[in-house]
Scaffold this motif. Sequence first.
Motif, PDB file in Angstrom:
ATOM      1  N   ASP A 163      -6.549   2.070  -8.019  1.00 45.14           N
ATOM      2  CA  ASP A 163      -5.586   3.205  -7.939  1.00 45.14           C
ATOM      3  C   ASP A 163      -6.127   3.914  -6.422  1.00 45.14           C
ATOM      4  OD1 ASP A 163      -4.396   2.353 -10.512  1.00 45.14           O
ATOM      5  OD2 ASP A 163      -6.547   3.356 -11.058  1.00 45.14           O
ATOM      6  N   ARG A 164      -5.450   4.247  -5.729  1.00 41.77           N
ATOM      7  CA  ARG A 164      -5.364   5.126  -4.267  1.00 41.77           C
ATOM      8  C   ARG A 164      -6.229   6.452  -5.269  1.00 41.77           C
ATOM      9  NH1 ARG A 164      -3.538   4.494   0.141  1.00 41.77           N
ATOM     10  NH2 ARG A 164      -1.244   3.639  -0.857  1.00 41.77           N
ATOM     11  N   SER A 181      -8.062  10.280  -5.532  1.00 43.60           N
ATOM     12  CA  SER A 181      -7.268  11.450  -5.486  1.00 43.60           C
ATOM     13  C   SER A 181      -8.476  12.390  -4.566  1.00 43.60           C
ATOM     14  CB  SER A 181      -7.186  11.384  -6.475  1.00 43.60           C
ATOM     15  OG  SER A 181      -8.028  11.581  -8.104  1.00 43.60           O
ATOM     16  N   SER A 236     -12.542   9.522  -7.701  1.00 41.68           N
ATOM     17  CA  SER A 236     -11.069  10.289  -8.159  1.00 41.68           C
ATOM     18  C   SER A 236     -10.964  10.265 -10.120  1.00 41.68           C
ATOM     19  CB  SER A 236     -11.054   7.999  -8.113  1.00 41.68           C
ATOM     20  OG  SER A 236      -8.870   8.492  -8.458  1.00 41.68           O
ATOM     21  N   ASP A 295       0.995   4.261  -5.651  1.00 46.68           N
ATOM     22  CA  ASP A 295      -0.298   4.832  -6.508  1.00 46.68           C
ATOM     23  C   ASP A 295      -1.610   3.834  -6.010  1.00 46.68           C
ATOM     24  OD1 ASP A 295       0.396   7.455  -5.534  1.00 46.68           O
ATOM     25  OD2 ASP A 295       0.419   7.332  -7.643  1.00 46.68           O
ATOM     26  N   VAL A 327      -3.173   0.198  -4.845  1.00 48.77           N
ATOM     27  CA  VAL A 327      -2.279  -0.672  -3.551  1.00 48.77           C
ATOM     28  C   VAL A 327      -2.668  -2.296  -4.426  1.00 48.77           C
ATOM     29  CG1 VAL A 327      -3.894  -1.506  -1.557  1.00 48.77           C
ATOM     30  CG2 VAL A 327      -3.779   1.335  -2.437  1.00 48.77           C
ATOM     31  N   THR A 329      -3.578  -0.716   5.541  1.00 50.57           N
ATOM     32  CA  THR A 329      -4.149   0.294   4.657  1.00 50.57           C
ATOM     33  C   THR A 329      -4.563   1.425   5.027  1.00 50.57           C
ATOM     34  OG1 THR A 329      -6.148  -0.651   4.970  1.00 50.57           O
ATOM     35  CG2 THR A 329      -4.182  -1.392   3.257  1.00 50.57           C
ATOM     36  N   ALA A 388       1.115  -1.087  -0.014  1.00 50.43           N
ATOM     37  CA  ALA A 388       0.308   0.189   0.130  1.00 50.43           C
ATOM     38  C   ALA A 388       0.541   0.844   0.188  1.00 50.43           C
ATOM     39  CB  ALA A 388      -0.624  -0.033   1.193  1.00 50.43           C
ATOM     40  N   ASP A 401      -7.627   3.598   3.325  1.00 48.98           N
ATOM     41  CA  ASP A 401      -8.919   3.939   2.756  1.00 48.98           C
ATOM     42  C   ASP A 401     -10.477   3.718   3.253  1.00 48.98           C
ATOM     43  OD1 ASP A 401      -8.305   2.042   2.317  1.00 48.98           O
ATOM     44  OD2 ASP A 401      -7.328   2.482  -0.049  1.00 48.98           O
ATOM     45  N   LEU A 426     -13.910   1.738  -5.452  1.00 51.24           N
ATOM     46  CA  LEU A 426     -12.809   2.328  -5.475  1.00 51.24           C
ATOM     47  C   LEU A 426     -12.009   1.867  -6.966  1.00 51.24           C
ATOM     48  CD1 LEU A 426     -11.191   0.766  -2.246  1.00 51.24           C
ATOM     49  CD2 LEU A 426     -11.093   3.485  -2.494  1.00 51.24           C
TER      50      LEU A 426
END
Length: 215
Positions: free
Chosen positions: A175-176, A178, A204, A76, A78, A93, A73, A95, A139
């Motif tokens: 993707d993390r 944004s 995101s 950008d 995970v 993690t 993690a 998020d 996500l």
Amino acid sequence: RLTGAPFARRIDGMAAEALIPTSPVEAVGIFGDGGDVAVFGGGTILLPEIAAGRFRPERTMLLHRSGLDTLDASGDVVRIGAMTTIAALVEYTDDLLTRFAEHLGDREVLRTATLGGNLCASPGIGAQRGDLGAPLIALGARVRTAGKGGERTEPVEDFLVGDRGARLVLGVEYDRPSGKSAAEIMRRRHAHSFAVVNVAVAESGGELRIGISGI
């Protein structure tokens, strides 16, 4: 010494074969097309089914030595292995997924249950199972699996509506986000039951995704 080799044990008067792979490659080879082997991850769902006599597998693959418990993690993207425990998700993690993972059960469940097992959970008797579907959909997660036709990666929502029993989950990546995210969980009756409704929202790249599970 059990690498790739089966051993037999008598369970309730029936012959049961357990297979313990020691690498992802061995796990994929043993699973094949998934037609004749039960996959044992953390066991929080499978063991009660066996104890109640509702499920009697003749061949079972135990994944605790398979090397599928990786978790990265740091970047950008995970990346989480199928055998990563829910407790590890809570610890490593930070998020939207974490918000659901930390409420998935008590400490016993968190230490034992796995990401892959939660994704593959079939409907129970009077209860939906698999709390992490909602946040993973929000996500935009992708699931990497093996089975008939080889390995493939697909959106988590496609995996969840497919034949999950015919695929071996190897890992999940996303993707993390944004932008902003939000979560809402309808309280479960007790620590070992399943959430009635999960709602997850994540923003995101100018896209808003909503995931709902449990209803």
